[in-house]
Write an enzyme that holds these catalytic residues in place. Structure first.
Site, short mmCIF file in Angstrom:
data_model
loop_
_atom_site.label_atom_id
_atom_site.label_comp_id
_atom_site.label_asym_id
_atom_site.label_seq_id
_atom_site.Cartn_x
_atom_site.Cartn_y
_atom_site.Cartn_z
N HIS A 76 -1.31 7.08 3.93
CA HIS A 76 0.31 6.75 4.01
C HIS A 76 1.01 7.92 3.68
O HIS A 76 0.87 8.43 2.09
CB HIS A 76 0.88 5.53 3.25
CG HIS A 76 0.32 4.47 3.85
ND1 HIS A 76 -0.31 4.14 5.43
CD2 HIS A 76 0.35 2.87 3.63
CE1 HIS A 76 -0.45 3.08 5.69
NE2 HIS A 76 -0.29 2.35 4.37
N CYS A 135 0.63 -1.23 0.22
CA CYS A 135 -0.14 -0.04 -0.06
C CYS A 135 0.89 1.26 0.15
O CYS A 135 0.62 2.32 -0.59
CB CYS A 135 -0.92 0.12 1.13
SG CYS A 135 -0.13 -0.41 2.92
P1 NAP Z 1 -8.21 -7.44 8.58
O1 NAP Z 1 -9.03 -6.31 8.91
O2 NAP Z 1 -7.54 -8.15 9.65
O3 NAP Z 1 -9.31 -8.44 7.63
C1 NAP Z 1 -8.73 -9.78 7.48
C2 NAP Z 1 -9.96 -10.46 6.77
O4 NAP Z 1 -9.52 -11.64 6.17
C3 NAP Z 1 -11.27 -10.52 7.35
O5 NAP Z 1 -12.25 -10.52 6.45
C4 NAP Z 1 -11.20 -12.02 7.99
O6 NAP Z 1 -12.25 -12.81 8.13
C5 NAP Z 1 -10.34 -12.92 7.02
N1 NAP Z 1 -9.51 -13.73 7.38
C6 NAP Z 1 -8.81 -13.79 8.52
N2 NAP Z 1 -8.31 -15.15 8.56
C7 NAP Z 1 -8.82 -15.88 7.79
C8 NAP Z 1 -8.64 -17.18 7.46
N3 NAP Z 1 -7.58 -18.17 7.95
N4 NAP Z 1 -9.30 -17.76 6.34
C9 NAP Z 1 -10.20 -17.05 5.73
N5 NAP Z 1 -10.34 -15.81 6.12
C10 NAP Z 1 -9.67 -15.11 7.05
O7 NAP Z 1 -7.30 -6.95 7.44
P2 NAP Z 1 -7.14 -5.97 6.15
O8 NAP Z 1 -6.37 -4.87 6.62
O9 NAP Z 1 -8.60 -5.87 5.73
O10 NAP Z 1 -6.16 -6.59 5.29
C11 NAP Z 1 -6.52 -7.57 4.34
C12 NAP Z 1 -5.49 -7.93 3.32
O11 NAP Z 1 -5.21 -6.78 2.54
C13 NAP Z 1 -3.98 -8.44 3.87
O12 NAP Z 1 -3.64 -9.23 3.07
C14 NAP Z 1 -3.25 -7.02 4.01
O13 NAP Z 1 -1.96 -7.38 3.88
C15 NAP Z 1 -3.78 -6.61 2.67
N6 NAP Z 1 -3.83 -5.10 2.66
C16 NAP Z 1 -4.29 -4.15 3.52
C17 NAP Z 1 -4.20 -2.89 3.31
C18 NAP Z 1 -4.65 -1.67 4.35
O14 NAP Z 1 -4.44 -0.91 4.28
N7 NAP Z 1 -5.31 -2.35 5.43
C19 NAP Z 1 -3.81 -2.28 2.27
C20 NAP Z 1 -3.13 -3.22 1.26
C21 NAP Z 1 -3.17 -4.34 1.29
P3 NAP Z 1 -13.00 -12.76 9.73
O15 NAP Z 1 -13.59 -11.40 10.13
O16 NAP Z 1 -14.12 -13.99 9.43
O17 NAP Z 1 -11.84 -13.13 10.74
#
Ligand code: NAP
Length: 363
Positions: free
Chosen positions: A254, A159
């Protein structure tokens, strides 16, 4: 035009929620499937998210009663889905890679926010203003992995990279190759997902470590700026990078403090501003619905860009640059800001999907 049915994997998380916000009235895409972990599966979306809805506006009504599917329950995928956005990690990188490819194998395009497949050689890592030509490798991916013609995996980069790489690319395109970049990032709490936004200790400190982030920041540009040759992406290592990444008490956005040396001629500051303000790429030419116009916004005021004033420029899709100046140790320095969950995650992936549709990859 009939809307294209899409699904969100990891729909309950911070990035997943942002997809719901951005796609609620998207002209081309319509969400018909929401999936998350087994913890959420079987509940309605509103029940599964519960108190964890973190967007600035209420959960769109149309999604509240959709039952959440387990991301690995392939049999329950609604028939009409044509494309998936993935914002989830499984227990480890290999499991995440396998899971993304399992969707592709069943004929679905997957646009992923996860880092798991970013260095898989036949998976393009796309910033739509920079390397749309890399999409051609998808045909090789499909052939080598025996995927149907509709299935493939495309990934987005980290990101924070989006905050400055489009600006550097614009300079390279204008004939000013860059040799060295030093970047310090000030990254928002939402970049650390749900925990980053909700654990109170993050709100009162600057954390000087984001595990793995500096390696990603230094490495990913070489693939994005790489050349597609003989069905391979050859990374471009001509630009050396050094990164120091910190987490700061900011909700979204960011900021990157960038210092760079040019490889050859050093353009003057007015020339740089002209290059940036006139820069356009394929998303703008194609007038894709999520393409920011202009993609790079230059601020003249000395106290800009600031997160709370500028993070939503270009509907969160623009890169905002300020404080461009000559530097004592480097040729130039500047401050660049982008929205991490829009440009850096859901919005950037939606723009990539629009490009895939426009170029005929989504069938
Ligand atoms: P988050 O808020 O922690 O959400 C994680 C999501 O993944 C939730 O829907 C969760 O479902 C699901 N999940 C977690 N463990 C799982 C498993 N074992 N099997 C299936 N689903 C699972 O994280 P986020 O910030 O949205 O990030 C999600 C992805 O995007 C990550 O790969 C992160 O590196 C990437 N990313 C994030 C950003 C950012 O700015 N936040 C930017 C670029 C990329 P439940 O609710 O059911 O637990």
């Amino acid at each position: 035009m009939k809307k294209i049915a899409v699904g969100i994997l990891g729909a309950t998380g911070v990035v997943g929620q942002k997809y719901l916000r951005l796609l609620a009235d998207h002209p081309w895409f319509e969400i018909v499937d929401l999936a998350a972990s087994s913890r959420s599966a079987g509940k309605t979306y509103a029940e599964a998210v519960g108190e964890r809805w973190l967007m600035e506006s209420p959960m769109p009504d149309e999604f509240r009663d959709i039952p959440v599917r387990d991301v690995t329950d392939y049999a329950a995928i609604p028939e009409e889905v044509k494309l998936f956005f993935s914002a989830t990690e499984l227990q480890d990188k290999q499991a995440t890679r396998d899971f993304e490819f399992a969707y592709a194998e069943q004929g679905y395009p997957v646009v992923s926010n996860s880092s798991a497949n970013r260095w898989t050689s036949d998976v393009p890592m796309i910033i739509p203003e920079i390397n749309t030509d890399h999409l051609e490798i998808l045909r090789t991916q499909q052939k080598h992995r025996n995927f149907p013609r509709s299935g493939f995996v495309v990934v987005k980069p980290n990101c924070s990279v989006q905050s400055y790489l489009v600006a550097i690319h614009a300079l390279r395109e204008a004939g000013y190759p860059v040799e060295e970049v030093l970047v310090n990032t000030l990254q928002a709490l939402s970049g650390a997902g749900y925990r980053g936004l909700t654990e109170p200790e993050h709100r009162i400190t600057v954390n000087p470590l984001i595990p793995g982030e500096e390696e990603k920041t230094e490495k990913e540009p070489s693939k994005i700026l790489g050349l597609l040759e003989d069905n391979k992406i050859i990374p471009d290592y001509s630009m050396d990078m050094s990164a120091l990444c910190t987490r700061v008490p900011v909700i979204d956005g960011h900021t990157a403090l960038v210092y760079l040396n040019f490889a050859e001629e050093v353009p003057d500051l007015d020339t740089i501003k002209k290059i940036w303000s006139e820069f356009e790429a394929e998303p703008q030419t194609l007038k894709l619905p999520s393409a920011p116009e202009p993609p790079i916004l230059i601020m003249e005021a000395d106290d800009r860009p600031q997160v709370h004033l500028d993070v939503s420029n270009g509907a969160g899709m623009a890169v905002t640059i300020g404080r461009l100046a000559e530097d004592k140790f480097f040729d130039i320095r500047f401050v660049a800001l982008s929205h991490n969950t829009v440009r850096g995650a859901a919005g950037g992936a939606i723009l990539t999907a629009e490009l895939l549709v426009e170029k005929g990859y989504v069938i």
